[in-house]
Motif scaffolding. Sequence first.
Motif, PDB file in Angstrom:
ATOM      1  N   GLY A   1      29.552   7.946  35.977  1.00  0.00           N
ATOM      2  CA  GLY A   1      28.305   8.589  36.125  1.00  0.00           C
ATOM      3  C   GLY A   1      27.011   8.035  35.431  1.00  0.00           C
ATOM      4  O   GLY A   1      25.978   8.088  35.736  1.00  0.00           O
TER       5      GLY A   1
ATOM      6  N   ARG B   1      26.975  15.417  25.358  1.00  0.00           N
ATOM      7  CA  ARG B   1      27.148  14.194  25.984  1.00  0.00           C
ATOM      8  C   ARG B   1      26.176  13.610  26.980  1.00  0.00           C
ATOM      9  O   ARG B   1      25.441  12.673  26.739  1.00  0.00           O
ATOM     10  CB  ARG B   1      28.597  13.901  26.679  1.00  0.00           C
TER      11      ARG B   1
ATOM     12  N   LYS C   1      39.118  13.799  35.624  1.00  0.00           N
ATOM     13  CA  LYS C   1      39.885  12.826  35.086  1.00  0.00           C
ATOM     14  C   LYS C   1      40.015  11.406  35.627  1.00  0.00           C
ATOM     15  O   LYS C   1      40.278  11.198  36.785  1.00  0.00           O
ATOM     16  CB  LYS C   1      41.284  13.372  34.677  1.00  0.00           C
ATOM     17  N   ALA C   2      39.788  10.373  34.959  1.00  0.00           N
ATOM     18  CA  ALA C   2      40.304   8.930  35.368  1.00  0.00           C
ATOM     19  C   ALA C   2      41.685   8.614  34.961  1.00  0.00           C
ATOM     20  O   ALA C   2      42.469   9.176  34.325  1.00  0.00           O
ATOM     21  CB  ALA C   2      39.084   7.851  34.817  1.00  0.00           C
TER      22      ALA C   2
ATOM     23  N   PRO D   1      31.935   0.740  40.378  1.00  0.00           N
ATOM     24  CA  PRO D   1      32.109   2.017  41.014  1.00  0.00           C
ATOM     25  C   PRO D   1      30.681   2.769  40.802  1.00  0.00           C
ATOM     26  O   PRO D   1      30.200   3.335  41.724  1.00  0.00           O
ATOM     27  CB  PRO D   1      33.114   2.803  40.340  1.00  0.00           C
TER      28      PRO D   1
ATOM     29  N   GLY E   1      28.994  14.567  35.606  1.00  0.00           N
ATOM     30  CA  GLY E   1      30.023  13.819  35.093  1.00  0.00           C
ATOM     31  C   GLY E   1      29.379  12.699  34.415  1.00  0.00           C
ATOM     32  O   GLY E   1      28.735  11.732  35.123  1.00  0.00           O
TER      33      GLY E   1
ATOM     34  N   LEU F   1      46.233  12.705  39.820  1.00  0.00           N
ATOM     35  CA  LEU F   1      44.928  13.351  39.223  1.00  0.00           C
ATOM     36  C   LEU F   1      44.786  14.459  40.175  1.00  0.00           C
ATOM     37  O   LEU F   1      43.798  15.332  39.626  1.00  0.00           O
ATOM     38  CB  LEU F   1      43.867  12.326  39.416  1.00  0.00           C
TER      39      LEU F   1
ATOM     40  N   VAL G   1      24.860  15.685  34.433  1.00  0.00           N
ATOM     41  CA  VAL G   1      25.475  16.971  34.064  1.00  0.00           C
ATOM     42  C   VAL G   1      27.032  16.632  33.440  1.00  0.00           C
ATOM     43  O   VAL G   1      27.717  16.069  34.132  1.00  0.00           O
ATOM     44  CB  VAL G   1      25.692  18.189  35.188  1.00  0.00           C
TER      45      VAL G   1
ATOM     46  N   SER H   1      39.202   3.691  33.387  1.00  0.00           N
ATOM     47  CA  SER H   1      39.159   2.840  34.666  1.00  0.00           C
ATOM     48  C   SER H   1      37.847   2.217  34.963  1.00  0.00           C
ATOM     49  O   SER H   1      37.054   2.305  34.133  1.00  0.00           O
ATOM     50  CB  SER H   1      39.848   3.768  36.089  1.00  0.00           C
TER      51      SER H   1
ATOM     52  N   VAL I   1      32.718  11.085  44.267  1.00  0.00           N
ATOM     53  CA  VAL I   1      33.521   9.785  43.866  1.00  0.00           C
ATOM     54  C   VAL I   1      34.605  10.105  42.927  1.00  0.00           C
ATOM     55  O   VAL I   1      35.449   9.162  42.861  1.00  0.00           O
ATOM     56  CB  VAL I   1      32.463   9.472  42.486  1.00  0.00           C
TER      57      VAL I   1
ATOM     58  N   ILE J   1      38.324  20.860  39.505  1.00  0.00           N
ATOM     59  CA  ILE J   1      36.879  20.695  38.889  1.00  0.00           C
ATOM     60  C   ILE J   1      36.126  20.469  40.137  1.00  0.00           C
ATOM     61  O   ILE J   1      34.876  20.926  40.339  1.00  0.00           O
ATOM     62  CB  ILE J   1      37.058  19.378  37.984  1.00  0.00           C
TER      63      ILE J   1
ATOM     64  N   THR K   1      31.003  12.830  39.719  1.00  0.00           N
ATOM     65  CA  THR K   1      32.104  11.940  39.325  1.00  0.00           C
ATOM     66  C   THR K   1      32.806  12.404  38.231  1.00  0.00           C
ATOM     67  O   THR K   1      33.331  11.753  37.399  1.00  0.00           O
ATOM     68  CB  THR K   1      31.343  10.680  38.471  1.00  0.00           C
TER      69      THR K   1
END
Length: 307
Positions: free
Chosen positions: A12, A37, A79-80, A228, A7, A90, A31, A223, A117, A97, A76
């Motif tokens: 991440g 990204r 979805k947040a 975090p 993430g 979530l 990753v 978020s 996380v 995932i 990580t």
Amino acid sequence: GRVTVVGAGNVGMIAAMRLAESDVIDEVVLVDIAGQRAAGIALDIAHASPLLGFATRVRGVNTLAEAGPSDYVVITAGKARTPGMSRTDLVDTNAAIVGALAADAALISPDAVLLIVTNPLDEMTEHAWRTSGFPTSRVIGMAGVLDSSRFRALTASRAGVHPREVSAVALGSHGAEMVMPLSQATVSGRPVTEALSGAQVDALVDRARNSGAEVVGLLKSGSAFFTPGLAAARMVLSMIDETGEVQAATVAPHGEYGIDAGYVGLPVRLGRRGLDEIVEVPLTDAERRELRTAADRIAERVSALSA
Ligand code: NAI
């Protein structure tokens, strides 16, 4: 060694940045399934190496297989929350995932420590443990380091002291059943309940418990991620550096605090291979009851997840 952060989103990328900056890891790999990204974030972090003075290699890829065997895998991905959502909303999306990633991590890095996380944190940590087939000592969740830091920051500001002067350890679940044992919380070495009034302390505990939602409400999209991400990196570094510090982590007790099933936030010492020891601090009877209630609630949510 190699640390892989799955993430390359908000949390991440901050974790990866901090891990790279520490300059004690040979390679940090990000990753992410989203296009290029992870590669982009990795390159951006690597460009800071002269400014921050680190030699850690930073790489970004799409799969755990491309990352290669890792000593630590920080998950990580997922979805947040958005405004109005609870962490529990979530659960289905993120369980799919996290479950797939934990199974992959177990194949590619059979000796790794997994640090979870992704929210809802307590459920995702237990789910990752089940799907990985790892011993519980090598599947740990990050929540208490963050919740403790939030309480300490808020308390320091209220009491007008340096944040280092406040010590506290947030236990239980990451959410409504966060337990803040005031018997363990101090301001400049004095009990927090002597430094501040009861009403002030209660308000600080409530605000710390709801800090995640408070930040979500301010950001509108996404978020919290700075604290975090830093908290996750701090946990990994404490294992690599074998600091032996007592910190809060989501772990599976075997009788400690009268709890012998499931995952819950407890004071621990981590070592290079994950959980070294659950530390029994002298909680009051009421605090112990709150902890057991938190563990029961987590267990209920976990059984709803696997149903
Ligand atoms: P984000 O949306 O910025 O990043 C998530 C990333 O995961 C995205 O880049 C997405 O492409 C990636 N992703 C999704 N599925 C993937 C897969 N199968 N493999 C690889 N990458 C995948 O979200 P953010 O803000 O970084 O939060 C991440 C998670 O951490 C959320 O579930 C959030 O609720 C949780 N969180 C947990 C905290 C805790 O205390 N435990 C504190 C803050 C956030």
